[in-house]
Write a protein that holds these residues in place. Structure first.
Motif, PDB file in Angstrom:
ATOM      1  N   VAL A 129     -41.885 -24.656  51.181  1.00 15.37           N
ATOM      2  CA  VAL A 129     -41.777 -26.032  51.690  1.00 15.37           C
ATOM      3  C   VAL A 129     -42.048 -25.979  53.192  1.00 15.37           C
ATOM      4  CG1 VAL A 129     -40.279 -28.030  52.010  1.00 15.37           C
ATOM      5  CG2 VAL A 129     -40.054 -26.616  49.950  1.00 15.37           C
ATOM      6  N   ASN A 150     -42.285 -22.274  56.927  1.00 17.48           N
ATOM      7  CA  ASN A 150     -42.467 -22.346  55.484  1.00 17.48           C
ATOM      8  C   ASN A 150     -41.232 -21.764  54.821  1.00 17.48           C
ATOM      9  OD1 ASN A 150     -45.193 -23.442  55.114  1.00 17.48           O
ATOM     10  ND2 ASN A 150     -45.787 -21.652  56.316  1.00 17.48           N
ATOM     11  N   ARG A 170     -35.435 -27.145  45.509  1.00 15.74           N
ATOM     12  CA  ARG A 170     -36.656 -27.370  46.304  1.00 15.74           C
ATOM     13  C   ARG A 170     -36.994 -28.860  46.336  1.00 15.74           C
ATOM     14  NH1 ARG A 170     -41.909 -28.442  46.137  1.00 15.74           N
ATOM     15  NH2 ARG A 170     -43.286 -27.314  47.584  1.00 15.74           N
ATOM     16  N   ASP A 171     -36.909 -29.514  45.183  1.00 18.88           N
ATOM     17  CA  ASP A 171     -37.213 -30.952  45.124  1.00 18.88           C
ATOM     18  C   ASP A 171     -36.267 -31.753  46.024  1.00 18.88           C
ATOM     19  OD1 ASP A 171     -39.251 -30.410  43.331  1.00 18.88           O
ATOM     20  OD2 ASP A 171     -38.085 -30.992  41.567  1.00 18.88           O
ATOM     21  N   VAL A 224     -37.334 -31.189  49.634  1.00 23.44           N
ATOM     22  CA  VAL A 224     -38.534 -31.973  49.958  1.00 23.44           C
ATOM     23  C   VAL A 224     -38.153 -33.431  50.241  1.00 23.44           C
ATOM     24  CG1 VAL A 224     -40.683 -32.908  48.987  1.00 23.44           C
ATOM     25  CG2 VAL A 224     -40.180 -30.461  48.790  1.00 23.44           C
ATOM     26  N   LEU A 265     -41.110 -32.966  56.892  1.00 28.86           N
ATOM     27  CA  LEU A 265     -42.002 -32.382  55.897  1.00 28.86           C
ATOM     28  C   LEU A 265     -43.435 -32.426  56.390  1.00 28.86           C
ATOM     29  CD1 LEU A 265     -42.127 -31.195  53.004  1.00 28.86           C
ATOM     30  CD2 LEU A 265     -42.625 -33.529  52.219  1.00 28.86           C
ATOM     31  N   GLU A 306     -47.018 -32.588  55.322  1.00 26.18           N
ATOM     32  CA  GLU A 306     -47.774 -32.905  54.091  1.00 26.18           C
ATOM     33  C   GLU A 306     -49.253 -32.890  54.375  1.00 26.18           C
ATOM     34  OE1 GLU A 306     -45.606 -35.586  51.243  1.00 26.18           O
ATOM     35  OE2 GLU A 306     -45.015 -36.476  53.149  1.00 26.18           O
TER      36      GLU A 306
END
Length: 102
Positions: free
Chosen positions: A31, A43, A87-88, A91, A100, A102
């Motif tokens: 992530v 990361n 992890r979700d 995020v 984040l 992206e």
């Protein structure tokens, strides 16, 4: 979900000393998050790294999504949930905190 490394060994950081086992809880994909004043990109590859960031370097600490991500990552480290569930949650919290990448 297996809480051992692909070679069948406990992940680094896991214990077998009779206490609660702690796992790195590796994510399927890192992530990427921006931290600090300069926006340095980190990361995050596992729940242990995420807990450190969420506990010590989070921009909007205390929001419901931040707290949910911290709780989920701790649960993943204890083997209670899958690493990618944590992890979700991470995020979602990182997106809310505008961290984040992206």
């Amino acid at each position: 979900m297996s809480l051992v490394s692909p070679g069948g060994r406990l992940s680094p950081g896991a214990t077998r000393d009779g206490g609660a086992a702690m796992y790195e809880a590796w994510f399927s994909r890192p992530v990427p998050v921006a931290t600090g004043v300069s926006g340095e990109i980190n990361n995050l590859s596992n729940a242990r790294q995420a807990v450190d960031l969420l506990s010590n370097h989070w921009r909007s600490a205390g929001s419901p999504k931040h707290m949910a991500a911290l709780r989920a990552c701790r649960q993943a480290m204890n083997g209670g949930i899958a690493a990618d569930v944590a992890r979700d949650a991470l995020v979602d919290a990182a997106r809310e905190a505008h961290m984040l990448v992206e």
